[in-house]
Scaffold this motif. Sequence first.
Motif, short mmCIF file in Angstrom:
data_model
loop_
_atom_site.label_atom_id
_atom_site.label_comp_id
_atom_site.label_asym_id
_atom_site.label_seq_id
_atom_site.Cartn_x
_atom_site.Cartn_y
_atom_site.Cartn_z
N ALA A 199 116.45 30.83 45.05
CA ALA A 199 116.37 32.28 45.32
C ALA A 199 117.25 33.05 44.33
O ALA A 199 116.87 34.12 43.86
CB ALA A 199 116.78 32.57 46.75
N MET A 200 118.42 32.51 44.02
CA MET A 200 119.30 33.16 43.06
C MET A 200 118.66 33.17 41.68
O MET A 200 118.73 34.16 40.96
CB MET A 200 120.66 32.45 43.01
N GLU A 201 117.99 32.06 41.31
CA GLU A 201 117.31 32.01 40.02
C GLU A 201 116.20 33.06 39.93
O GLU A 201 115.99 33.65 38.87
CB GLU A 201 116.72 30.62 39.78
N LYS A 202 115.51 33.29 41.04
CA LYS A 202 114.45 34.31 41.06
C LYS A 202 115.02 35.71 40.79
O LYS A 202 114.31 36.58 40.31
CB LYS A 202 113.71 34.30 42.39
N GLU A 203 116.30 35.89 41.08
CA GLU A 203 116.97 37.16 40.82
C GLU A 203 117.51 37.23 39.39
O GLU A 203 118.18 38.19 39.02
CB GLU A 203 118.11 37.37 41.82
N GLY A 204 117.25 36.19 38.59
CA GLY A 204 117.68 36.19 37.20
C GLY A 204 119.07 35.67 36.96
O GLY A 204 119.68 35.96 35.92
N ASP A 220 123.63 23.38 52.81
CA ASP A 220 124.48 23.26 54.00
C ASP A 220 125.26 24.54 54.27
O ASP A 220 125.52 24.88 55.42
CB ASP A 220 125.49 22.11 53.84
N LEU A 221 125.62 25.25 53.19
CA LEU A 221 126.37 26.49 53.34
C LEU A 221 125.46 27.67 53.67
O LEU A 221 125.93 28.78 53.89
CB LEU A 221 127.18 26.79 52.07
N GLY A 222 124.14 27.43 53.69
CA GLY A 222 123.19 28.46 54.12
C GLY A 222 122.55 29.24 52.99
O GLY A 222 121.99 30.32 53.22
N GLU A 263 128.40 37.01 50.12
CA GLU A 263 128.23 36.00 51.17
C GLU A 263 128.55 34.60 50.63
O GLU A 263 129.17 33.79 51.30
CB GLU A 263 126.79 36.01 51.72
N TRP A 264 128.09 34.32 49.40
CA TRP A 264 128.40 33.03 48.77
C TRP A 264 129.91 32.92 48.55
O TRP A 264 130.49 31.87 48.76
CB TRP A 264 127.68 32.89 47.43
N HIS A 265 130.50 34.01 48.10
CA HIS A 265 131.95 34.02 47.85
C HIS A 265 132.70 33.63 49.13
O HIS A 265 133.57 32.75 49.09
CB HIS A 265 132.39 35.40 47.37
N GLU A 266 132.37 34.26 50.23
CA GLU A 266 133.05 33.96 51.50
C GLU A 266 132.83 32.51 51.90
O GLU A 266 133.77 31.84 52.33
CB GLU A 266 132.54 34.88 52.62
N ALA A 267 131.60 32.03 51.77
CA ALA A 267 131.29 30.65 52.14
C ALA A 267 132.07 29.67 51.26
O ALA A 267 132.59 28.66 51.75
CB ALA A 267 129.80 30.39 52.03
N ARG A 269 124.95 18.60 44.94
CA ARG A 269 125.33 20.02 44.81
C ARG A 269 124.31 20.91 45.52
O ARG A 269 124.68 21.83 46.25
CB ARG A 269 125.42 20.34 43.32
N THR A 270 123.03 20.61 45.32
CA THR A 270 121.98 21.39 45.98
C THR A 270 122.09 21.27 47.49
O THR A 270 121.94 22.25 48.22
CB THR A 270 120.59 20.92 45.49
#
Length: 146
Positions: free
Chosen positions: A47-52, A40-42, A128-132, A34-35
Amino acid sequence: MHISTKEIEVRYAETDQMGVVYHSNYLVWMELGRTKLIEDLGFNYAAMEKEGVISPVIDIQASYKTPVRYGEKALIKTWVSEYDGLRVTYNYEVYNGAGELSLTGNSRHVCVKKDSFRPISIKRSYPEWHEAYMKAKAQPEEVSGS
């Protein structure tokens, strides 16, 4: 559909007395797959975890087919099978050193605020994640052929 691949060298500590990979290690390998897919999707999950924001597993399934043994290399294939802007389902296939299918499985996740565990919309919070994910997810005709 994007399929990510990750090779794992089977370590002795991952096996039982028979030299077969112990079943719970496949869940760890699913996380590695999964990671890798997210990378691979960029994107970077840390980083998301750092944003809470975290992405807990809300459901997981695994079906064991053929063993993976110590000394082999396992290949993990991972892809997004379902995504609705809030929940993501990742599918997995693990192959042993002989190329035989060893495991099929999936895990379902939702993104939540770490402090409150309230779900967030990936579509709104991470466009951006949504689009990917929309581009990467499997189409119905692709899933039946995997």
